[in-house]
Design an enzyme around this catalytic site. Structure first.
Site, PDB file in Angstrom:
ATOM      1  N   LYS A 159     -79.970  86.376 114.419  1.00 11.94           N
ATOM      2  CA  LYS A 159     -79.948  87.656 113.682  1.00 11.94           C
ATOM      3  C   LYS A 159     -80.380  88.778 114.616  1.00 11.94           C
ATOM      4  O   LYS A 159     -81.025  88.544 115.648  1.00 11.94           O
ATOM      5  CB  LYS A 159     -80.869  87.615 112.456  1.00 11.94           C
ATOM      6  CG  LYS A 159     -82.347  87.280 112.722  1.00 11.94           C
ATOM      7  CD  LYS A 159     -83.252  88.462 113.008  1.00 11.94           C
ATOM      8  CE  LYS A 159     -84.681  88.057 113.295  1.00 11.94           C
ATOM      9  NZ  LYS A 159     -85.508  89.080 113.908  1.00 11.94           N
ATOM     10  N   ASP A 206     -89.228  84.907 108.875  1.00  6.74           N
ATOM     11  CA  ASP A 206     -87.789  85.113 109.065  1.00  6.74           C
ATOM     12  C   ASP A 206     -86.948  83.926 108.599  1.00  6.74           C
ATOM     13  O   ASP A 206     -85.712  83.997 108.622  1.00  6.74           O
ATOM     14  CB  ASP A 206     -87.477  85.325 110.563  1.00  6.74           C
ATOM     15  CG  ASP A 206     -87.901  86.699 111.049  1.00  6.74           C
ATOM     16  OD1 ASP A 206     -88.079  87.602 110.208  1.00  6.74           O
ATOM     17  OD2 ASP A 206     -88.049  86.866 112.277  1.00  6.74           O
TER      18      ASP A 206
HETATM   19  O1  C5P Z   1     -94.359  84.441 109.730  1.00  3.62           O
HETATM   20  P1  C5P Z   1     -94.382  84.109 111.180  1.00  3.62           P
HETATM   21  O2  C5P Z   1     -94.989  82.751 111.452  1.00  3.62           O
HETATM   22  O3  C5P Z   1     -93.075  84.285 111.853  1.00  3.62           O
HETATM   23  O4  C5P Z   1     -95.351  85.175 111.847  1.00  3.62           O
HETATM   24  C1  C5P Z   1     -95.863  85.025 113.144  1.00  3.62           C
HETATM   25  C2  C5P Z   1     -97.030  85.977 113.310  1.00  3.62           C
HETATM   26  O5  C5P Z   1     -96.563  87.320 113.319  1.00  3.62           O
HETATM   27  C3  C5P Z   1     -98.059  85.925 112.208  1.00  3.62           C
HETATM   28  O6  C5P Z   1     -99.046  84.970 112.472  1.00  3.62           O
HETATM   29  C4  C5P Z   1     -98.626  87.324 112.192  1.00  3.62           C
HETATM   30  O7  C5P Z   1     -99.573  87.452 113.217  1.00  3.62           O
HETATM   31  C5  C5P Z   1     -97.437  88.166 112.590  1.00  3.62           C
HETATM   32  N1  C5P Z   1     -96.714  88.748 111.432  1.00  3.62           N
HETATM   33  C6  C5P Z   1     -97.272  89.814 110.754  1.00  3.62           C
HETATM   34  N2  C5P Z   1     -96.581  90.390 109.724  1.00  3.62           N
HETATM   35  C7  C5P Z   1     -95.352  89.928 109.364  1.00  3.62           C
HETATM   36  C8  C5P Z   1     -94.768  88.847 110.045  1.00  3.62           C
HETATM   37  C9  C5P Z   1     -95.481  88.288 111.093  1.00  3.62           C
HETATM   38  O8  C5P Z   1     -98.383  90.256 111.070  1.00  3.62           O
HETATM   39  N3  C5P Z   1     -94.701  90.541 108.377  1.00  3.62           N
END
Ligand code: C5P
Length: 283
Positions: A11, A136
């Protein structure tokens, strides 16, 4: 041994806005995402008594750090299965690019296991499982075009964007997503994307309107050297005829949208002189 093979599609974030930090430590985002025709191949089989991953790139972790591993574990747990799972991943999506490569692999594992086990989970259940694996992953499980809110996992589906050519450049530097989010907390963002205008342009099938609104607030949080690299790529894309350009996700890949495929291909060829990882595709 039965196996299923799926294409895990990449994406790009046409626009990405961060509205603030939440009590749970995540950030409230408002982002327009579209899938692009660049995919990993993911083959899943019910096999053995453990989770095993083979990735065709030695530098990608093939253990529980891999989102595909987390997806398999979460799926088995949610359906109460003690089956083993083998996952083979052929990578094409650049890693640490902001193109959702890991998330797409994770989404493919969820869908593949659900198919192999005869569909124990509904689409809604699969998406809720996906949201627990990564912000995502729900979008990557469905694809198309969508507005993502909340952590990025709440989706409002949108019409497909008009046909265009997309040039993507992955510079050598990589950025840690959590680090970039915490950098955002320490700066006052000066500009935000016109997300409502972007949504209207998508609904009007207006490529110019979409391209002119490509904007990612994460660019402002990059350190100067990396920001200069992103600006240099954007400059080359725009000078080459791109209607708009921005970094995708938390980077470091940068994309440009072109209405003219010849210009897109010429610009991609020019960028290949300076960058090793350049893609030119039609949506
Ligand atoms: O959800 P995901 O595991 O992809 O997120 C990775 C990191 O990115 C999270 O641990 C957080 O630190 C940050 N994050 C965030 N806000 C979001 C998505 C991700 O702070 N909306």
């Amino acid at each position: 041994m039965r196996s299923v093979s799926l294409q895990a599609q990449a994406k790009i974030n046409l626009s990405l806005d961060i509205l603030g930090k939440r009590a749970d430590g995540y950030h409230e985002v408002r982002t327009v995402m579209v899938t692009v025709p660049l995919c990993d191949d993911v083959t899943v089989s019910l096999d053995g008594d453990d989770i095993k991953i083979i990735v065709d790139r030695p530098y990608i972790p093939a253990d529980r750090r891999n989102i595909a591993w987390k997806a398999a574990e979460a799926f088995l747990h949610s359906v109460g299965s003690d089956n083993g799972v083998s996952i083979y991943i052929k990578k094409r999506i650049p890693v640490q690019a902001g193109m959702g490569g890991g998330s797409a692999d994770g989404a493919a594992v969820l869908k593949g296991l659900n198919e192999l086990m005869g569909g124990p989970l509904s689409t809604e259940e699969l998406l809720s499982l996906a949201a627990g694996i990564g912000s995502d992953v729900p979008f990557c499980a469905v694809g198309g075009s969508a507005l993502g809110t909340g952590r990025g996992e709440k989706l409002e589906y949108l019409p497909d964007i008009p046909k265009c050519s997309i040039v993507v450049v992955k510079p050598a530097f990589s950025v840690s997503t959590p680090e970039l989010y915490s950098k955002i907390d320490s700066i006052a963002l000066r500009y935000h994307p016109d997300t409502d205008g972007m949504l209207e342009a998508i609904r009007n099938n207006d490529l110019n309107g979409i391209a002119h609104r490509c904007f990612n607030v994460f660019e402002e949080a990059l350190d100067t050297r990396n920001r200069n690299t992103v600006d240099e790529i954007k400059g080359t894309l725009l000078a080459g005829g791109a209607l708009g350009a921005a970094m995708t996700g938390s980077g470091s890949a940068v994309f440009g949208l072109f209405s003219d495929d010849d210009l897109a291909q010429e610009t991609a060829a020019e960028l290949k002189n300076s960058f090793r990882s350049v893609f030119c595709m039609k949506n």
